[in-house]
Write a protein that holds these residues in place. Structure first.
Motif, PDB file in Angstrom:
ATOM      1  N   GLY A 109      37.748  20.234 -20.744  1.00  0.00           N
ATOM      2  CA  GLY A 109      38.720  21.415 -20.394  1.00  0.00           C
ATOM      3  C   GLY A 109      38.019  22.373 -19.563  1.00  0.00           C
ATOM      4  O   GLY A 109      38.947  22.774 -18.445  1.00  0.00           O
ATOM      5  N   LEU A 110      36.981  22.556 -19.458  1.00  0.00           N
ATOM      6  CA  LEU A 110      36.142  23.718 -18.510  1.00  0.00           C
ATOM      7  C   LEU A 110      36.234  23.248 -17.423  1.00  0.00           C
ATOM      8  O   LEU A 110      36.517  23.894 -16.169  1.00  0.00           O
ATOM      9  N   PHE A 111      36.074  21.687 -16.908  1.00  0.00           N
ATOM     10  CA  PHE A 111      35.734  21.129 -15.740  1.00  0.00           C
ATOM     11  C   PHE A 111      37.253  20.697 -15.138  1.00  0.00           C
ATOM     12  O   PHE A 111      37.604  21.270 -14.217  1.00  0.00           O
ATOM     13  N   VAL A 169      47.949  14.320  -8.389  1.00  0.00           N
ATOM     14  CA  VAL A 169      46.641  14.363  -9.232  1.00  0.00           C
ATOM     15  C   VAL A 169      46.589  14.991 -10.302  1.00  0.00           C
ATOM     16  O   VAL A 169      45.944  14.844 -11.380  1.00  0.00           O
ATOM     17  N   ALA A 170      47.194  16.255 -10.303  1.00  0.00           N
ATOM     18  CA  ALA A 170      47.050  17.051 -11.373  1.00  0.00           C
ATOM     19  C   ALA A 170      47.711  16.384 -12.810  1.00  0.00           C
ATOM     20  O   ALA A 170      47.026  16.378 -13.925  1.00  0.00           O
ATOM     21  N   SER A 171      48.811  15.773 -12.612  1.00  0.00           N
ATOM     22  CA  SER A 171      49.425  15.235 -13.824  1.00  0.00           C
ATOM     23  C   SER A 171      48.696  14.124 -14.422  1.00  0.00           C
ATOM     24  O   SER A 171      48.383  13.989 -15.427  1.00  0.00           O
ATOM     25  N   VAL A 172      47.974  13.121 -13.520  1.00  0.00           N
ATOM     26  CA  VAL A 172      47.354  12.190 -13.661  1.00  0.00           C
ATOM     27  C   VAL A 172      45.754  12.525 -14.539  1.00  0.00           C
ATOM     28  O   VAL A 172      45.588  12.116 -15.608  1.00  0.00           O
ATOM     29  N   VAL A 173      45.368  13.464 -13.983  1.00  0.00           N
ATOM     30  CA  VAL A 173      44.049  14.244 -14.479  1.00  0.00           C
ATOM     31  C   VAL A 173      44.287  14.873 -15.631  1.00  0.00           C
ATOM     32  O   VAL A 173      43.335  14.368 -16.600  1.00  0.00           O
ATOM     33  N   ILE A 174      45.336  15.501 -15.733  1.00  0.00           N
ATOM     34  CA  ILE A 174      45.451  16.219 -17.093  1.00  0.00           C
ATOM     35  C   ILE A 174      45.700  15.307 -18.264  1.00  0.00           C
ATOM     36  O   ILE A 174      45.361  15.494 -19.474  1.00  0.00           O
ATOM     37  N   SER A 175      46.672  14.188 -17.967  1.00  0.00           N
ATOM     38  CA  SER A 175      46.978  13.191 -18.999  1.00  0.00           C
ATOM     39  C   SER A 175      45.775  12.365 -19.478  1.00  0.00           C
ATOM     40  O   SER A 175      45.538  12.115 -20.666  1.00  0.00           O
ATOM     41  N   ILE A 176      44.885  12.071 -18.412  1.00  0.00           N
ATOM     42  CA  ILE A 176      43.678  11.330 -18.940  1.00  0.00           C
ATOM     43  C   ILE A 176      42.652  12.357 -19.616  1.00  0.00           C
ATOM     44  O   ILE A 176      42.033  11.809 -20.674  1.00  0.00           O
ATOM     45  N   ALA A 177      42.591  13.385 -19.184  1.00  0.00           N
ATOM     46  CA  ALA A 177      41.759  14.479 -19.904  1.00  0.00           C
ATOM     47  C   ALA A 177      42.219  14.539 -21.315  1.00  0.00           C
ATOM     48  O   ALA A 177      41.246  14.471 -22.111  1.00  0.00           O
ATOM     49  N   MET A 178      43.458  14.980 -21.654  1.00  0.00           N
ATOM     50  CA  MET A 178      43.948  14.974 -22.880  1.00  0.00           C
ATOM     51  C   MET A 178      43.552  13.690 -23.661  1.00  0.00           C
ATOM     52  O   MET A 178      43.290  13.799 -24.907  1.00  0.00           O
ATOM     53  N   LEU A 179      43.799  12.641 -23.217  1.00  0.00           N
ATOM     54  CA  LEU A 179      43.870  11.206 -24.016  1.00  0.00           C
ATOM     55  C   LEU A 179      42.320  10.967 -24.130  1.00  0.00           C
ATOM     56  O   LEU A 179      42.045  10.742 -25.250  1.00  0.00           O
ATOM     57  N   GLY A 180      41.510  11.430 -23.101  1.00  0.00           N
ATOM     58  CA  GLY A 180      40.090  11.416 -23.340  1.00  0.00           C
ATOM     59  C   GLY A 180      39.527  12.279 -24.568  1.00  0.00           C
ATOM     60  O   GLY A 180      38.549  11.757 -25.205  1.00  0.00           O
ATOM     61  N   ALA A 181      40.252  13.493 -24.385  1.00  0.00           N
ATOM     62  CA  ALA A 181      39.638  14.174 -25.525  1.00  0.00           C
ATOM     63  C   ALA A 181      39.912  13.711 -26.886  1.00  0.00           C
ATOM     64  O   ALA A 181      39.203  13.886 -27.881  1.00  0.00           O
ATOM     65  N   TYR A 182      41.211  13.259 -26.932  1.00  0.00           N
ATOM     66  CA  TYR A 182      41.585  12.682 -28.437  1.00  0.00           C
ATOM     67  C   TYR A 182      40.816  11.712 -28.577  1.00  0.00           C
ATOM     68  O   TYR A 182      40.200  11.311 -29.841  1.00  0.00           O
ATOM     69  N   ALA A 183      40.414  10.754 -27.777  1.00  0.00           N
ATOM     70  CA  ALA A 183      39.623   9.457 -27.826  1.00  0.00           C
ATOM     71  C   ALA A 183      38.267   9.893 -28.440  1.00  0.00           C
ATOM     72  O   ALA A 183      37.664   9.058 -29.074  1.00  0.00           O
ATOM     73  N   ALA A 210      42.193  22.011 -24.618  1.00  0.00           N
ATOM     74  CA  ALA A 210      43.399  22.674 -24.068  1.00  0.00           C
ATOM     75  C   ALA A 210      42.854  24.200 -23.967  1.00  0.00           C
ATOM     76  O   ALA A 210      43.066  24.876 -22.958  1.00  0.00           O
ATOM     77  N   VAL A 211      42.325  24.763 -24.981  1.00  0.00           N
ATOM     78  CA  VAL A 211      41.742  25.958 -25.107  1.00  0.00           C
ATOM     79  C   VAL A 211      40.822  26.361 -24.099  1.00  0.00           C
ATOM     80  O   VAL A 211      40.761  27.378 -23.110  1.00  0.00           O
ATOM     81  N   PHE A 212      39.753  25.393 -23.887  1.00  0.00           N
ATOM     82  CA  PHE A 212      38.755  25.732 -22.915  1.00  0.00           C
ATOM     83  C   PHE A 212      39.226  25.655 -21.360  1.00  0.00           C
ATOM     84  O   PHE A 212      38.758  26.112 -20.496  1.00  0.00           O
ATOM     85  N   GLY A 213      40.374  24.631 -21.307  1.00  0.00           N
ATOM     86  CA  GLY A 213      40.970  24.751 -20.160  1.00  0.00           C
ATOM     87  C   GLY A 213      41.631  25.737 -19.586  1.00  0.00           C
ATOM     88  O   GLY A 213      41.235  26.498 -18.434  1.00  0.00           O
ATOM     89  N   VAL A 214      42.015  26.514 -20.531  1.00  0.00           N
ATOM     90  CA  VAL A 214      42.872  27.966 -20.158  1.00  0.00           C
ATOM     91  C   VAL A 214      41.624  29.134 -19.972  1.00  0.00           C
ATOM     92  O   VAL A 214      41.657  29.623 -19.170  1.00  0.00           O
ATOM     93  N   ILE A 215      40.576  29.030 -20.816  1.00  0.00           N
ATOM     94  CA  ILE A 215      39.608  29.892 -20.702  1.00  0.00           C
ATOM     95  C   ILE A 215      38.775  29.671 -19.287  1.00  0.00           C
ATOM     96  O   ILE A 215      38.694  30.565 -18.719  1.00  0.00           O
ATOM     97  N   GLY A 216      38.479  28.400 -18.980  1.00  0.00           N
ATOM     98  CA  GLY A 216      38.079  28.026 -17.708  1.00  0.00           C
ATOM     99  C   GLY A 216      38.745  28.629 -16.423  1.00  0.00           C
ATOM    100  O   GLY A 216      38.146  29.126 -15.597  1.00  0.00           O
ATOM    101  N   TYR A 217      40.062  28.531 -16.595  1.00  0.00           N
ATOM    102  CA  TYR A 217      40.883  28.705 -15.466  1.00  0.00           C
ATOM    103  C   TYR A 217      40.779  30.401 -15.287  1.00  0.00           C
ATOM    104  O   TYR A 217      40.510  30.758 -14.207  1.00  0.00           O
ATOM    105  N   LEU A 218      41.037  30.953 -16.455  1.00  0.00           N
ATOM    106  CA  LEU A 218      40.917  32.517 -16.210  1.00  0.00           C
ATOM    107  C   LEU A 218      39.512  33.004 -15.841  1.00  0.00           C
ATOM    108  O   LEU A 218      39.473  34.081 -15.101  1.00  0.00           O
ATOM    109  N   LEU A 219      38.407  32.233 -16.518  1.00  0.00           N
ATOM    110  CA  LEU A 219      37.336  32.799 -15.846  1.00  0.00           C
ATOM    111  C   LEU A 219      36.887  32.367 -14.349  1.00  0.00           C
ATOM    112  O   LEU A 219      36.476  33.345 -13.529  1.00  0.00           O
TER     113      LEU A 219
END
Lengths: 165, 489
Positions: free
Chosen positions: B209-211, B388-402, B414-423
């Motif tokens: 999420g953060l990266f 790039v954004a769509s593929v990366v986010i899809s792999i990221a979400m699948l990876g997190a689930y796996a 998802a939560v850390f992604g939002v925190i990371g972006y805001l920071l």
């Protein structure tokens, strides 16, 4: 890098017309540091509940120190943001609505997946995300969506053995 | 050592091992050449793919991604002035101007060959120093590990790029949230808003999420903005002739890069900047740096590639990551039941030695792939951001689930992604948060163990020469910005 050597990105006319959220950078710093200070306060307050008086360092010590430091540093940042409020740089978010929608999409994906299953959710979610990300061709959205579904089925489910709901 | 080293060749020279190296090099080049995607993002996205892999092949793949991404970062930096990796921005100072002068081939050649020499020297240094550091660290107890974590955290706070206050805030934020979950010593539950957090914040989903997610949100801001185009027709060939005039600079930068890489929090970007600065000062043509001097490319590239192995030394020998990507590698190691640190050399010597062997074997491949694939790497910079954004986010979400077969992990991402972006919008980079998540755990657990051993007395920690020395170093590091400011005044 010397001035003038960075090639300016070409922009479509659609992009130049996109919305842009702009305000003072110090205001954003104020919001961020206040939020972080609040997080620090929550941790300090919580740490009081499980502090162990017989021990020099108990379960509450590290959260209290870390939370306290977070409060102190955030207040320091807050003070800095107030002092520099006149000459701070501008805070800019390009395409703010799209960023917000993307965040909402990402946050609703896990519960939607639990409700409808991965494939049905991803079938709509991925093209929708691609659209929000800026893809304006339905073929691109469809291709990206298909690629992700194929990746999920063949790589994650069949190769890696991840049972997707 | 030599027998372990030779035995590791047998492990790496298997179908799985070689496949790991090839995949790592290709994926490393893909993420390295694509502006916005860094080695840490690439590694974080690929970790879920390693769950079912053999441990050696998985680690070998992740490490080669790390090194290949640094190799590749300079290619778009030189050709289109769009650094694929943050450290490669320094290479663009001179490399892009060389491209504008029609010397793109020469610049690429210097970049790739300097990277090769820097990486080779640093791998040799890594082989000799990591084992020595690990042997020394076998004498470490909880007090020493606590002090080591404090030194690591203070270095991250002081050396991170950007505002020191914001780096400190990120670091302390990481230290705060790492206390969520069951306390490892007393069993007290801390800040449990959900039972799913009983073991603390899941590391892999948080760092994805953060990266990765935070970067995706930044890409969405760009929309369908077209990346800068290149018209450069590049004729590049492998030759040491171009880098021979800069041999001293490359040697010096390689050693400097390795030394900087070893320091937690410093990383390849700082290594690159320092080496560039030193080369500029010592070179008779220092004035032409920034105006297309090939020596600048050589200095920057040899240093940032040497820093990769440098960052692996404290990780493998002490369990302290030298960079954000090395912290991501900890995620890869722990998933396969491997704990980085001195016991890794004692209990699983095949792992660190396989890493050394893989890095050595991957090097020639990185050079060949780099040279042959130039047109493809340049084309990668032209891939539309929405794709790039769509593929990366899809792999990221699948990876997190796996990572746990649970949608809760996705929510953490998802939560850390939002925190990371805001920071990140406030110029607070997530790297110190991730490093604090690793070191914070180590610091607290060892502090409490040390105090139990010392009957709740802090003097126990201070009475041990190594821990006292390390804490003294930490104090000096924390005071160094104040001291240097005073001296400057």
């Amino acid at each position: 890098v010397d001035d003038g050597v960075i090639p300016k990105p070409r922009q479509d006319s659609a992009v130049t017309r996109q919305a842009r959220l702009t305000f003072s950078g110090s205001i954003y710093d104020l919001i961020v540091f206040t939020s972080l200070a609040a997080v620090g306060c929550v941790f300090v307050y919580g740490a009081l509940e499980f502090s162990d008086e017989d021990k020099l360092v108990g379960a509450g010590t590290v959260p209290m120190i870390a939370g306290g430091l977070l409060v102190i540093l955030s207040v320091w940042g807050l003070a800095g943001a107030i002092v520099r409020r006149r000459d701070s740089s501008e805070f800019v978010v390009d395409r703010p609505f799209q960023v917000l929608f993307a965040m909402v999409l990402v946050l609703i994906f896990p519960p939607a997946m639990d409700l409808f299953g991965y494939y049905l959710t991803a079938l709509f979610w991925v093209p929708a995300f691609a659209w929000i990300a800026g893809a304006r061709s339905w073929i691109t959205c469809l291709l990206v969506g298909s690629a992700v579904l194929v990746l999920a089925k063949f790589v994650f489910e069949m190769l890696l053995g991840t049972p997707l709901p | 050592m030599i027998s372990s080293f030779l035995a590791s060749f047998d492990l790496v020279l298997t179908m799985n091992g070689l496949l790991g190296i090839v995949t790592g090099v290709v994926v490393g080049y893909l993420v390295g050449a694509m502006p916005g995607l860094t080695s840490s993002i690439g590694m974080a996205l690929l970790i879920p793919f390693t769950f079912e892999m053999d441990a050696i092949a998985a680690i070998v793949m992740l490490v080669t991604i790390y090194m290949a991404a640094d190799f590749a970062g300079a290619i778009p930096a030189i050709l289109v002035n769009a650094p694929g990796q943050p450290a490669a921005a320094v290479s663009a100072f001179d490399g892009f101007i060389m491209t504008q002068r029609g010397e793109a081939g020469k610049a690429l050649n210097i970049s790739i060959m300097s990277s090769f020499v820097g990486a080779l020297i640093s791998i040799v240094l890594l082989v000799f120093t990591a084992q020595a550091m690990a042997s020394a660290a076998l004498a470490f107890g909880p007090a020493e590990y606590f002090a080591l974590a404090v030194v690591g955290l203070s270095l991250i706070a002081v050396l991170s790029i950007g505002s020191a206050l914001k780096s400190l805030v990120a670091l302390v934020f990481g230290l705060t949230i790492v206390t969520i979950g069951i306390d490892p010593i007393s069993g007290t539950s801390r800040y449990l808003i959900s039972w799913a957090l009983i073991d603390g914040i899941p590391f892999l989903p948080a760092l994805i999420g953060l990266f990765a997610l935070s970067e995706v949100f930044l890409m969405i801001e760009q929309g369908n903005q077209k990346p800068p185009e290149t018209k450069a027709m590049v004729n590049s060939s492998i030759s040491l002739r171009n880098i021979w005039p800069y041999k001293r600079t490359i040697l010096r930068s390689s050693f400097l890069g390795y030394a900087v890489g070893v320091i937690p929090g410093a990383g390849a970007t700082i290594a690159s900047l320092i080496s560039y600065g030193v080369a500029k000062r010592l070179s008779p043509n220092g004035d032409s740096f920034g105006h297309g001097n090939p020596e600048g490319v050589a200095a920057s590239e040899s240093a940032n590639n040497a820093a990769v192995s440098g960052a692996l030394a404290p990780l493998l020998s002490l369990g302290v990551p030298g960079s954000a990507s090395a912290a991501v590698l900890i995620g890869g190691l722990t998933i396969h039941g491997l704990q980085p640190g001195p016991m890794l050399f004692a209990n699983n010597p095949e792992v660190p030695y396989s890493i050394f062997v893989a890095l050595l074997m991957g090097l020639p491949l990185m050079v060949i792939v780099g040279i042959i694939g130039v047109p493809l790497w340049v084309r990668l910079t032209q891939v539309p951001r929405p794709v790039v954004a769509s593929v990366v986010i899809s792999i990221a979400m699948l990876g997190a689930y796996a990572s746990a077969n649970n949608s809760f992990e996705m929510m953490v991402t998802a939560v850390f992604g939002v925190i990371g972006y805001l920071l990140r919008k406030a110029d607070i980079h997530p790297a110190p948060i991730v490093l604090a998540l690793v070191l914070g755990d180590m610091m607290e657990a060892n502090l409490r163990r040390a105090l139990i051993a010392g009957n709740e007395s802090v003097l126990y920690i201070l009475s041990k020469p190594i821990s006292a020395g390390l804490l003294f170093v930490a104090v000096l590091v924390l005071l160094s910005p104040l001291l240097s400011r005073k001296r400057a005044a």
